[in-house]
Enzyme design. Structure first.
Site, PDB file in Angstrom:
ATOM      1  N   GLU A 393       0.798  -1.228   0.000  1.00 38.82           N
ATOM      2  CA  GLU A 393       0.000   0.000   0.000  1.00 38.82           C
ATOM      3  C   GLU A 393       0.832   1.279   0.000  1.00 38.82           C
ATOM      4  O   GLU A 393       0.423   2.287   0.578  1.00 38.82           O
ATOM      5  CB  GLU A 393      -0.964   0.017   1.192  1.00 38.82           C
ATOM      6  CG  GLU A 393      -2.050  -1.043   1.098  1.00 38.82           C
ATOM      7  CD  GLU A 393      -3.172  -0.851   2.106  1.00 38.82           C
ATOM      8  OE1 GLU A 393      -2.924  -0.242   3.150  1.00 38.82           O
ATOM      9  OE2 GLU A 393      -4.291  -1.317   1.825  1.00 38.82           O
ATOM     10  N   GLU A 464      -6.677  -7.619  -0.836  1.00 44.85           N
ATOM     11  CA  GLU A 464      -7.348  -7.461   0.459  1.00 44.85           C
ATOM     12  C   GLU A 464      -8.758  -6.933   0.221  1.00 44.85           C
ATOM     13  O   GLU A 464      -8.977  -6.124  -0.689  1.00 44.85           O
ATOM     14  CB  GLU A 464      -6.622  -6.458   1.372  1.00 44.85           C
ATOM     15  CG  GLU A 464      -5.272  -6.930   1.866  1.00 44.85           C
ATOM     16  CD  GLU A 464      -4.586  -5.921   2.777  1.00 44.85           C
ATOM     17  OE1 GLU A 464      -5.270  -5.231   3.568  1.00 44.85           O
ATOM     18  OE2 GLU A 464      -3.349  -5.829   2.686  1.00 44.85           O
TER      19      GLU A 464
HETATM   20  C1  GAL Z   1      -4.912  -2.673   4.848  1.00 45.34           C
HETATM   21  C2  GAL Z   1      -3.525  -3.147   5.230  1.00 45.34           C
HETATM   22  C3  GAL Z   1      -3.544  -4.344   6.174  1.00 45.34           C
HETATM   23  C4  GAL Z   1      -4.555  -4.137   7.251  1.00 45.34           C
HETATM   24  C5  GAL Z   1      -5.881  -3.908   6.613  1.00 45.34           C
HETATM   25  C6  GAL Z   1      -7.011  -3.821   7.585  1.00 45.34           C
HETATM   26  O1  GAL Z   1      -4.897  -1.375   4.434  1.00 45.34           O
HETATM   27  O2  GAL Z   1      -2.794  -3.482   4.093  1.00 45.34           O
HETATM   28  O3  GAL Z   1      -2.281  -4.573   6.706  1.00 45.34           O
HETATM   29  O4  GAL Z   1      -4.183  -3.052   8.012  1.00 45.34           O
HETATM   30  O5  GAL Z   1      -5.837  -2.706   5.883  1.00 45.34           O
HETATM   31  O6  GAL Z   1      -8.211  -3.907   6.908  1.00 45.34           O
END
Ligand code: GAL
Length: 810
Positions: A393, A464
């Site tokens: 990210e 994610e």
């Molecule tokens: C994302 C991140 C993860 C975790 C997640 C929580 O932005 O890459 O490590 O923090 O959010 O939903």
């Protein structure tokens, strides 16, 4: 004689939770230090509510070893699998090496520091603070980077030339002319030159030799030499997610008629690449359905041995039914990866980092070093299908990411690269645009269109989703747990239905402790489909129900009226791979229900929703006409959803008409409602749900009043084996009723006692959380029978007996 002699150095280290220059000296008296075994956490932690700075300090590990005179002509190479975050290694008071970065292995040749037939002192200064020059540090991060020497240590005694690594690439695997394309990395400690021979044995897992071949080589006498060997092979089965066939390659180096080194590597024949429409494994399309994994455990952070790592992979494949795991956000244990190879679980491997890109200079250099260390550690795992070579990210940083991609491609031309971002239209320097899509907020928008995100026709994968958009505790209300599960399913369903989409990897496998800047007030991110103890929320069953290897039927409700507004059961979701279910109320058949295909058109197995608890009972038991029975049922179902007050005026009129026509009073109507819908004031109701596959009954579960509750205790593995290091197993305690349902509001206090050669990891007095809890026990250097005793006020003592075996080579 063995070409390599290995001493596993995991037992009996001396440890101090501070550091002083005097500790380096060989003559330092460390008798006041604590004795510890590796994997080791620099401090044991509470379950939650702790400050992340408690593990951020310098510490010292000391180990004394005797090195026999017979090893004098050998090279002594000391290997560390992972030390968080910075390590300085001293041998007999002299600095041997340092290493920055807590997730990758390093080694050092300590031959010249050793004294033979004498005690030698290994001293490791471990700095577990968040040092700004080392990725992922420099800003904030949403996870903890627990300190200590948390992966194994070993000392290898080798001869003068070693096959340090070999990248086994499999080529032309879809043709009759499958071949091995081997890049060998030799290390030459003595400058030995001249002609030598490499002999190779390709074996299957039953140890049958499939192919023997050899190659004449010339040692160039340089400290490092890279050689390439190619060989066609036949009679090979490919590795894939259903049949993860593995092979061993034994490599022997022969010089002057003597074997100087021998190495065995496990690998698989397979080919991966990404196209615009997704991943191709051996030319076959696979839609990715996965979860992200951190490598943390309660109380001990990262410091868990092989069996706990293996268990996590087993849970992903066998309990959660996913085909992919992303190693968020760093390279993880070899034990975990080995198991993924065995299970056919695809792995997204990625370098350490979280949103922040440090200054050009040391921070960038270490990032590039991480790319190399990760790839050289993991390149022979067939499960690894992509290298993540961007800081998770982070914003575009072309100069850095051109370099990370260059290194990845130079080292490995067989796998695509990805780089996980949360920004749209970023510069695609990798093969796959890997994107965290958190756009689903429970409403109609579920996933963004790949082309809208990338602006390109590029291979695309969502790395994610969900996570912080809907944090859910295992002990939250069932409505919340159901919505959590449904959000994951909606995303998966949408991805399956989209063109040019590689699939989705959910955030995340289990809850994790985090920094003060994130999480719920107790510094846990409740983002998992499992809790920290790997106990399931409903979302776990939503994932599990998408596979067809084992029957899954999770009724996502306790079906107790007191948990529903107005005491009326409304929609009950069943996460299942059954073709249909039959519902019985107090042993009377009500109706059959089928997967919600209209709502989830693309899921392999949509949930089944029970939305009618009346069935044909009114028609059967009362003397209404068939038309009136149907009308009454429709009105009753409307009352369930809207309440009496919210009932549309037309329905109210219909109701009055119906009562009048059948010469009934309003009170009669209320009583009928109570009889067929309500339960308030009724004797308790028992529901039975039967699941059918191919018209055969495959599961039957009941929900209802519990009269008989007990503590159910299960142990993952009844035999622990201490070999290279200590062993562990998980013990799960749940309060269940006679139907096997977990009682979600039970918080019983437990006291745990162990006898024999095991200890408890973490506190000995614990409470059930939402009806369940787990803890781990660990071996402590002896073999024999062990007993775990779990005391509770209500249920007395429950005993479980285990056996600890100590491997003979210790
Ligand atoms: C994302 C991140 C993860 C975790 C997640 C929580 O932005 O890459 O490590 O923090 O959010 O939903």
């Amino acid at each position: 004689m063995n070409t390599r002699i290995i001493k596993h150095l995991n037992f009996d280290w001396k440890y101090a939770a501070n550091f002083d220059q005097s500790y380096i000296s060989a003559s330092f008296d460390d008798s006041a230090f604590t004795t510890v075994n590796i994997p080791h956490t620099n401090t044991e932690l509470p379950y939650n509510n702790f400050d992340e700075e408690v593990y951020q300090f310098e510490s010292c590990y000391r180990k004394s070893i005797m090195v026999e005179e017979r090893l004098k002509n050998r090279q002594a190479i000391l290997h560390f699998e992972a030390v968080m975050t910075y390590a300085c290694v001293y041998i007999n008071g002299m600095l041997a090496t340092e290493h920055k970065g807590g997730y990758t292995p390093f080694k050092v040749n300590i031959t010249h520091y050793l004294r033979y037939d004498q005690v030698n002192h290994i001293v490791v200064l471990v700095d577990s603070r968040e040092r700004n020059e080392i990725p992922p540090f420099g800003f904030i991060i949403d996870y903890l980077t627990y300190g200590g020497i948390y992966r194994e240590v070993r000392l290898e005694f080798t001869k003068e030339v070693v096959v340090e690594n070999c990248h086994i690439r499999t080529r032309n695997v879809l043709t009759e002319h499958k071949s091995l394309d081997l890049d060998l990395y030799l290390e030459n400690f003595s400058g030995l030159g001249g002609s030598s021979e490499l002999q190779f044995y390709l074996r299957d897992t039953s140890n049958t030799v499939i192919k023997k071949f050899s190659k004449e080589i010339t040692l160039d006498g340089q400290p490092e030499q890279r050689l390439n060997v190619q060989q066609e092979v036949s009679g090979i089965q490919l590795w894939d997610t259903d049949n993860p066939t593995l092979y061993f390659l034994e490599i022997n180096l022969i010089t002057n008629g003597c074997e100087v080194d021998s190495k065995v590597i496990r690998f698989g024949f397979r080919e991966v690449h990404f196209e615009v429409d997704g991943l191709k494994l051996n030319g076959k399309h696979i839609t990715i359905r996965g979860l992200n994994r951190h490598q943390s455990f309660p109380y001990v952070g990262y410091a868990m041995p092989k069996s706990a790592q293996v268990k996590d992979a087993d849970i992903l494949k066998n309990e959660l039914g996913v085909n992919t795991v992303r190693l968020s956000h760093y390279p993880q244990s070899d034990h975990f990866l080995n198991r993924c190879d065995e299970l056919g679980l695809l792995v997204f491997d990625e370098i350490p980092g979280w949103q922040h890109v440090g200054e050009k200079g040391e921070w960038w250099d270490i990032t590039c070093q991480h790319v190399e260390e990760m790839i050289k550690k993991d390149w022979n795992h067939p499960s690894v299908f992509i290298w993540g070579v961007r800081i998770n990210e982070s914003d575009d940083c072309d100069e850095l990411y051109k370099e990370t991609n260059r290194i990845a491609k130079y080292l490995d031309d067989t796998r695509p690269t990805g780089g996980v971002r949360c920004i749209e239209n970023s510069n695609l320097l990798e093969d796959v645009y890997t994107f965290n899509d958190f756009s689903h907020q429970g409403k109609s928008h579920i996933l963004s269109e790949p082309k809208k995100v990338t602006g390109l026709d590029a291979p695309y994968l969502v790395t994610e989703h969900n996570g912080h958009m809907y944090p859910t505790k295992r002990f939250d209300s069932q409505d919340k747990l159901v919505e959590h599960a449904l959000r994951h399913l909606r995303v998966i369903d949408t991805a399956y239905g989209m063109k040019n989409h590689g699939g989705v990897i959910g955030w995340c496998m289990f809850d994790y402790n985090t920094h003060k800047d994130f999480g719920s007030g107790d510094r846990i991110c409740y983002h998992g489909v499992l809790d920290m103890f790997r106990l399931p929320k409903y979302a776990a069953a939503a994932y599990a129900s998408q596979q067809n290897d084992a029957v899954v039927m999770e009724i996502a409700s306790n079906m107790r009226m007191g948990d529903y507004a107005g005491s009326e059961l409304s929609n009950v979701n069943i996460f299942t791979n059954c073709d249909y279910v039959k519902l019985y109320k107090n042993d009377v058949y009500l109706d059959s229900f089928y997967p919600a295909r209209a709502e989830y058109p693309n899921l392999p197995n949509p949930p089944i929703v029970i939305d009618d608890f009346i069935g044909n009972q009114i028609a059967k038991n009362e003397s209404f006409s068939s038309f009136d029975s149907k009308l009454l049922k429709t009105i009753f179902i409307e009352v369930i959803h809207h309440g009496l007050d919210g009932l549309p005026i037309l329905s109210k009129l219909k109701m009055l008409f119906l009562l009048k026509k059948n010469r009934m009073t309003i009170q009669d109507g209320i009583e009928l409602y109570g009889k067929y819908v309500g339960g308030w004031g009724d004797k308790s109701t028992t529901y039975k749900i039967e699941g059918y596959k191919d018209d055969a009954l495959v599961s039957s579960q009941s929900r209802g009043q519990s009269f008989n509750q007990s503590l159910s205790v299960s142990v993952d593995c009844m035999k622990l084996v201490e070999a290279e290091t200590w062993d562990t197993t998980r013990v799960t305690v749940q309060r269940v009723d006679e139907n096997g349902s977990v009682m979600p509001y039970a918080h019983d206090v437990l006291n745990i006692v162990t006898e024999g050669p095991i200890d408890i990891i973490g506190p000995k007095n614990i409470a059930l959380i939402g009806g369940g809890i787990a803890f781990w026990v660990k071996t402590k250097g002896r073999s024999g029978e062990a007993c775990i005793k779990i005391y509770s006020e209500e249920f007395g003592v429950i005993e479980k007996r285990l056996f600890v075996e100590k491997d003979s080579f210790q």
